[in-house]
Design a protein around this motif. Structure first.
Motif, PDB file in Angstrom:
ATOM      1  N   TYR A 101       0.924  -1.218   0.056  1.00 29.37           N
ATOM      2  CA  TYR A 101       0.041  -0.040   0.078  1.00 29.37           C
ATOM      3  C   TYR A 101       0.987   1.214   0.068  1.00 29.37           C
ATOM      4  O   TYR A 101       2.002   1.237   0.443  1.00 29.37           O
ATOM      5  CB  TYR A 101      -0.739   0.005   1.332  1.00 29.37           C
ATOM      6  N   TYR A 165      -0.396  -4.074   7.289  1.00 31.07           N
ATOM      7  CA  TYR A 165      -1.752  -4.592   8.057  1.00 31.07           C
ATOM      8  C   TYR A 165      -2.457  -3.247   8.646  1.00 31.07           C
ATOM      9  O   TYR A 165      -3.401  -3.352   9.514  1.00 31.07           O
ATOM     10  CB  TYR A 165      -1.368  -5.507   9.278  1.00 31.07           C
ATOM     11  N   GLU A 169      -6.336  -3.596   4.851  1.00 26.97           N
ATOM     12  CA  GLU A 169      -5.845  -4.933   4.493  1.00 26.97           C
ATOM     13  C   GLU A 169      -6.986  -5.994   4.695  1.00 26.97           C
ATOM     14  O   GLU A 169      -7.289  -7.027   3.864  1.00 26.97           O
ATOM     15  CB  GLU A 169      -4.591  -5.222   5.336  1.00 26.97           C
TER      16      GLU A 169
END
Length: 385
Positions: A101, A165, A169
């Motif tokens: 990301y 995370y 996610e």
């Protein structure tokens, strides 16, 4: 005695009063209304440093602030051509990494990755937390790059720029797909996160760890829930992070604690307590990093400090600059992680004494790279042999 005297002198050296005035003037007119940014770390959304024109919000009296939409998390798809980033920084324990990301919803005000959003024409402030980019092709690209002729496996770091995370996610599951590729290839991976969501992937990480292929580092910045909520508004609570350390260790996954960043006069007094709690939860290694304020991070952090801890502003910034050769940040490889000067020396000495007492190593575990098998299929060109 000389060192301690120098530490005290540096600790109580006042910052320039004009610095506070400058910071207040810079923030005026740039702060976004509190209701619009509820649950976010930054209070401003300044124009990116590469933009030709600078935008400034001005109340012209025609509309009320209530008419403006709040900052909501938006996720766009990014389609990179490659996914493994390489570096030759001498102060990093890895030479390659993957970031599923871009941007991070955790909203940590101190995040050194904030300036990277400027490359997208966006702000390092609220845009960094609200306008995110997901890379759904990352698992396929990773498999392709691992299958290239001549590829030599080394530990792949994930979470070095933004948290793999983070909340999105749960929906995109890109991190889990990356781990599936690495597990199939028997490729070593080191994960850094401050999210308890990592426990979801124990079914992958535990078998990898059993082969010496995986380890996880949990970033624990503070044990103070109020400070954590203010400084890292959408990250897991300190208790959840310690529970994650315990859960990973019970599953046989080597786990370390990263006390980062240490902010003088704000959370550095918690160093020993954090190490104690992490060791009790099962951590076997530890490391720390001093506060880093590169580029746009400095004004964002200083504005946050003025809002939430105005009585400590001069003290905190004085200590930061005492460890950064009088500047907000020093990018030199030999100094950027640990700083210099008596106060930095004191923090390092405290860390050494605490880790020795607790039996915590310092990035001592080496992962195996001799089990690697290049992945096949999923668009990867097969060998003709």
């Amino acid at each position: 005695m000389t060192v301690l005297s120098d530490v005290r002198q540096a600790a109580f050296q006042p910052a320039n009063t004009a610095d506070i005035a400058d910071a207040l003037m810079a923030a005026s007119g740039l702060r976004v209304d509190g209701e619009r940014r509820r649950g976010r770390g930054a209070s401003m959304n300044p124009t990116g440093r590469f933009e030709r024109l600078e935008r400034e919000s001005v109340d012209d009296g025609w509309n009320n602030l209530e008419d403006l939409a709040p900052f909501r998390t938006e996720t766009q798809v990014e389609r990179p051509k490659t996914v493994i980033s390489r570096n030759d920084s001498p102060d990093l324990p890895f030479d390659r990494s993957v970031n599923p990301y871009r941007g991070c919803e955790h909203g940590c005000i101190y995040c050194y990755a904030r300036p990277t959003h400027s490359y997208m024409g966006l702000s390092a402030g609220l845009d960094f937390e609200a306008k995110l980019f997901a890379k759904p092709d990352a698992p396929k690209l990773l498999a392709r790059e691992l299958s290239k002729p001549g590829y030599k496996p080394r530990t792949l770091a994930i979470g070095t720029n933004t948290d793999p995370y983070q909340p999105i996610e749960k929906e995109w599951r890109i991190m889990r797909q990356l781990l599936e590729v690495l597990m199939e290839a028997n490729h070593p991976v080191a994960i850094i996160t401050k999210s308890a969501l990592v426990l979801r992937d124990i079914d992958i990480l535990a078998p990898m760890a059993e082969k010496g292929l995986a380890k996880v580092s949990l970033s624990v910045t503070t044990l103070d829930r109020k400070l954590a909520r203010t400084m890292e508004p959408r990250a897991a609570t300190p208790t959840k992070r310690l529970e994650a350390i315990r859960g990973l260790r019970e599953a046989g996954i080597p786990t370390s604690v990263l006390v980062s960043p240490l902010i003088p006069a704000l959370n550095d007094h918690e160093l020993e307590r954090i190490l104690d709690a992490a060791q009790a939860a099962g951590a076997t290694e530890a490391s720390y990093i001093l506060l880093r304020l590169p580029l746009e991070v400095s004004p964002l952090f200083r504005d946050w400090l003025l809002q939430h801890y105005p009585d400590r502003y001069r003290h905190v910034m004085s200590l930061v600059r005492s460890m950064r050769d009088g500047k907000d940040y020093d990018a030199d490889f030999s100094r950027r992680m640990k700083g210099t000067g008596p106060y930095a020396w004191q923090i390092n000495r405290r860390f050494e004494m605490a880790t020795k007492r607790l039996g915590l190593g310092r990035r001592s575990m080496q992962l195996r790279d001799d089990l690697f098998v290049p992945p096949h299929g999923n668009g990867v060109q097969l060998s003709l042999l």
